[in-house]
Design an enzyme around this catalytic site. Structure first.
Site, mmCIF file in Angstrom:
data_model
loop_
_atom_site.group_PDB
_atom_site.id
_atom_site.type_symbol
_atom_site.label_atom_id
_atom_site.label_comp_id
_atom_site.label_asym_id
_atom_site.label_seq_id
_atom_site.Cartn_x
_atom_site.Cartn_y
_atom_site.Cartn_z
ATOM 1 N N GLY A 1 6.980 55.375 145.481
ATOM 2 C CA GLY A 1 8.038 56.357 146.143
ATOM 3 C C GLY A 1 8.539 55.901 147.482
ATOM 4 N N HIS B 1 -0.054 64.163 152.318
ATOM 5 C CA HIS B 1 0.581 65.272 151.811
ATOM 6 C C HIS B 1 -0.082 65.730 150.726
ATOM 7 C CE1 HIS B 1 3.001 62.328 150.103
ATOM 8 N NE2 HIS B 1 3.851 63.453 149.265
ATOM 9 N N ASP C 1 4.892 69.266 142.944
ATOM 10 C CA ASP C 1 6.432 69.027 143.349
ATOM 11 C C ASP C 1 6.370 68.644 144.683
ATOM 12 O OD1 ASP C 1 9.093 68.767 142.159
ATOM 13 O OD2 ASP C 1 9.682 70.184 143.886
#
EC number: 3.6.1.66
Length: 202
Positions: free
Chosen positions: A158, A185, A70
């Site tokens: 994204g 990330h 997530d």
């Protein structure tokens, strides 16, 4: 023989990015969409909670170990938004969602000065051996940058074309996938995961 593991996402960008790395860990990655598994409603209040929800559901439906990510974009000037709602920031689904999300972000930040456009990408990865695994492996990664005033770059997905990274002096969408994998990330979270897997002897 590689261990099969279900990747709890239908996001093709994530499937490619995570599959490339997980294959090196000795896993045969199967996207949940290949098994006709839909994503559960994300009702968690944190990235960790949502990743756990997705991983447990994928493991339950497949009977296989599962891994879920997530992630989101956090902009302090917007009180942490888009945050948990990064994927549905503009309130739409489907192939136009990414573009609509980016357009909304640019709109709400249009009056924010360059010195206050800091942002970070956060990724939380959870790995379960089975649905009721009492000790899931949790790995987190972050990378810091700022939101540009216009989209730049053709790669990624994204918010990549808006996220300028001082580390590489360009947006994530201007990086080749191989370069992004080194600093993103998700790459950082996967690196933490790899270390934890080695420590656990999985």
């Amino acid at each position: 023989m590689k261990q099969k593991i279900v990747l709890a996402t239908g996001n093709l960008g994530k499937v490619k990015e995570m599959s490339d790395v997980l294959a090196d860990f000795g896993f045969e990655v199967i996207a949940q969409t290949e098994l006709n598994i839909e994503s559960p409603e994300e009702t968690g209040l944190t990235f960790v909670e949502n990743a756990l929800l997705k991983a447990r559901y994928a493991s339950k439906m497949s009977g296989l170990p599962a891994i879920a990510d997530d992630s989101g974009l956090v902009v302090p000037a917007l009180g942490g938004a888009p945050g948990l709602y990064s994927a549905r920031y503009a309130g739409v689904d489907g192939p136009d969602a990414d573009a609509k999300n980016r357009a909304k972000l640019l709109h709400v930040l249009h009056h924010i000065a360059p010195t206050h456009r800091q942002a970070k990408f956060v990724s939380c990865i959870v790995m379960l051996q089975h649905e009721h695994d009492p000790s899931p492996i949790i790995a987190e990664g972050e990378c810091y940058g700022e939101i540009g005033f216009a989209e730049k770059g053709e790669n990624g997905f994204g918010y990549d074309s808006l996220f300028f990274s001082p580390e590489v002096n360009c947006t994530f969408a201007e990086l080749a996938t191989s370069e992004k994998k080194k600093i993103s990330h998700r790459a950082k979270a996967l690196s933490v995961l790899q270390t934890k897997l080695a420590t656990k002897g999985a």
